[in-house]
Design a protein around this motif. Structure first.
Motif, mmCIF file in Angstrom:
data_model
loop_
_atom_site.group_PDB
_atom_site.id
_atom_site.type_symbol
_atom_site.label_atom_id
_atom_site.label_comp_id
_atom_site.label_asym_id
_atom_site.label_seq_id
_atom_site.Cartn_x
_atom_site.Cartn_y
_atom_site.Cartn_z
ATOM 1 N N THR A 6 65.416 -9.835 -14.563
ATOM 2 C CA THR A 6 64.198 -10.434 -13.774
ATOM 3 C C THR A 6 64.891 -11.856 -13.748
ATOM 4 O OG1 THR A 6 62.877 -8.666 -14.797
ATOM 5 C CG2 THR A 6 61.863 -10.981 -13.989
ATOM 6 N N MET A 8 63.690 -15.782 -12.578
ATOM 7 C CA MET A 8 62.286 -16.337 -12.838
ATOM 8 C C MET A 8 62.744 -17.923 -12.680
ATOM 9 S SD MET A 8 60.334 -14.512 -15.894
ATOM 10 C CE MET A 8 58.676 -15.144 -15.453
ATOM 11 N N CYS A 81 58.504 -19.333 -18.826
ATOM 12 C CA CYS A 81 59.087 -18.142 -18.095
ATOM 13 C C CYS A 81 58.746 -16.889 -19.104
ATOM 14 C CB CYS A 81 60.190 -18.315 -17.564
ATOM 15 S SG CYS A 81 60.336 -19.300 -16.150
ATOM 16 N N TYR A 85 56.357 -13.724 -18.227
ATOM 17 C CA TYR A 85 57.167 -12.147 -18.071
ATOM 18 C C TYR A 85 56.511 -11.288 -19.253
ATOM 19 C CZ TYR A 85 60.581 -8.420 -18.812
ATOM 20 O OH TYR A 85 61.368 -7.459 -19.225
ATOM 21 N N PHE A 268 57.862 -15.732 -11.150
ATOM 22 C CA PHE A 268 58.665 -14.641 -10.825
ATOM 23 C C PHE A 268 59.230 -14.789 -9.632
ATOM 24 C CE2 PHE A 268 58.239 -11.426 -14.289
ATOM 25 C CZ PHE A 268 56.992 -11.648 -14.507
ATOM 26 N N GLN A 271 63.486 -9.038 -9.188
ATOM 27 C CA GLN A 271 64.203 -8.253 -10.057
ATOM 28 C C GLN A 271 65.353 -7.257 -9.367
ATOM 29 O OE1 GLN A 271 60.592 -5.845 -11.398
ATOM 30 N NE2 GLN A 271 60.793 -6.724 -13.265
#
Ligand SMILES: N[C@H](CCC[C@H](N)C(=O)O)C(=O)O
Length: 278
Positions: A6, A8, A81, A85, A268, A271
């Motif tokens: 992911t 970020m 972050c 998450y 975000f 992904q």
């Protein structure tokens, strides 16, 4: 090796988050540098690796790696972050998250306005804690380089920081000066170098040349270090807006053995799956 990741960012300081609780991760320095590479990998300033924590009352453990593959103790923008998450991946019911890091446990708060507030711990000035290779602790130190004399203050936020006061931070030749400071034997574990421009007692501008990553758009622990040094020098009040190239953080410190509080955004970006060349 395939990796689910992911992407970020916290005011432009960007991260690849790898959840080691959901996938098996064997990452050596070469792998980490490949992930961080902005051409051959995903690209980021730091990699954040989530792991299960065995400690009671702790939600997660996470490890922090700079783009050069070095493991470090603290990352303020990364902490926010991680909170974001986790709050979107299983801890939706929690607005207070406890994370175990190499610098010890830190508590992360998801605020009503969607910002994240982090208890960044108590700053430490003892040379041995930074580390700083000097005989005794002082309020400020001096570096003599070819380019001149550079007075600075030093503090650990779990990771090491040198803070220099500057006029217009936009005109600082940071990519020339900062690497020379980082290479100095005064800093046996390396150093993050912040250039602080004081606008008034509640507002500074800051640029940070990070250990293991170079100049980033923002450095959360660097913002904490700069405010702590400014307050210690009697130049700042206890709540300061810090404008970094990537955005603004609010830093609060009541002095002495009180913790430093940092508040800011965490977003975000995307992904994906990375095919790592091993
Ligand atoms: N480069 C730092 C780690 C990342 C810190 C920064 N990204 C932050 O938000 O605090 C170091 O080597 O100590």
């Amino acid at each position: 090796m395939k990796l689910e990741f992911t992407k970020m960012q916290g005011i432009g300081n960007d991260f690849v988050v790898l959840d080691g609780r959901r996938q098996s991760l064997q990452l050596d320095s070469d792998c980490l540098q490949q992930i961080a590479d902005r051409r051959f990998g995903v690209g980021c300033d730091q990699i954040l690796v989530l792991e299960k924590s065995n400690l009671p009352d702790v939600d997660v453990r996470y490890r922090i790696f700079n783009a050069d593959g070095s493991e470090v103790e603290q990352c303020g923008n990364g902490a926010r972050c991680i909170a974001r998450y986790l709050h979107s991946n299983g801890l939706e019911h929690k607005t207070e998250i406890v994370a175990e890091t190499a610098a010890g446990p830190i508590t992360l708060y998801i605020e009503l306005d969607d910002l994240v507030r982090v208890n960044m711990g108590v700053p430490r000035f003892a040379p041995a804690d930074i580390p700083l290779a000097v005989a005794e602790q002082a309020d400020s130190y001096n570096l003599s380089l070819e380019q001149g004399e550079f007075p600075f203050r030093a503090v650990s936020m779990g990771n090491p920081h040198a803070v220099l006061e500057s006029g217009d931070v936009d005109t600082v030749p940071i990519s020339v000066i900062a690497p020379m400071i980082q290479a100095h034997p005064l800093f046996p574990a390396g150093i993050n170098v912040g250039f602080m421009q004081i606008e008034d007692r509640e507002h500074i501008r800051l640029r940070v040349y990070e250990r293991g990553a170079g100049e980033t758009l923002a450095c959360g622990s660097g913002a904490c270090a700069a405010v702590v040094c400014g307050i210690s020098a009697g130049l700042l009040d206890d709540c300061v807006n810090v404008d970094l190239p990537g955005g603004r953080l609010q830093i609060q410190w009541a002095g002495d053995d009180n913790p430093v509080w940092m508040t800011g955004p965490a977003e975000f970006v995307f992904q994906g799956t990375l095919e790592l060349q091993t």
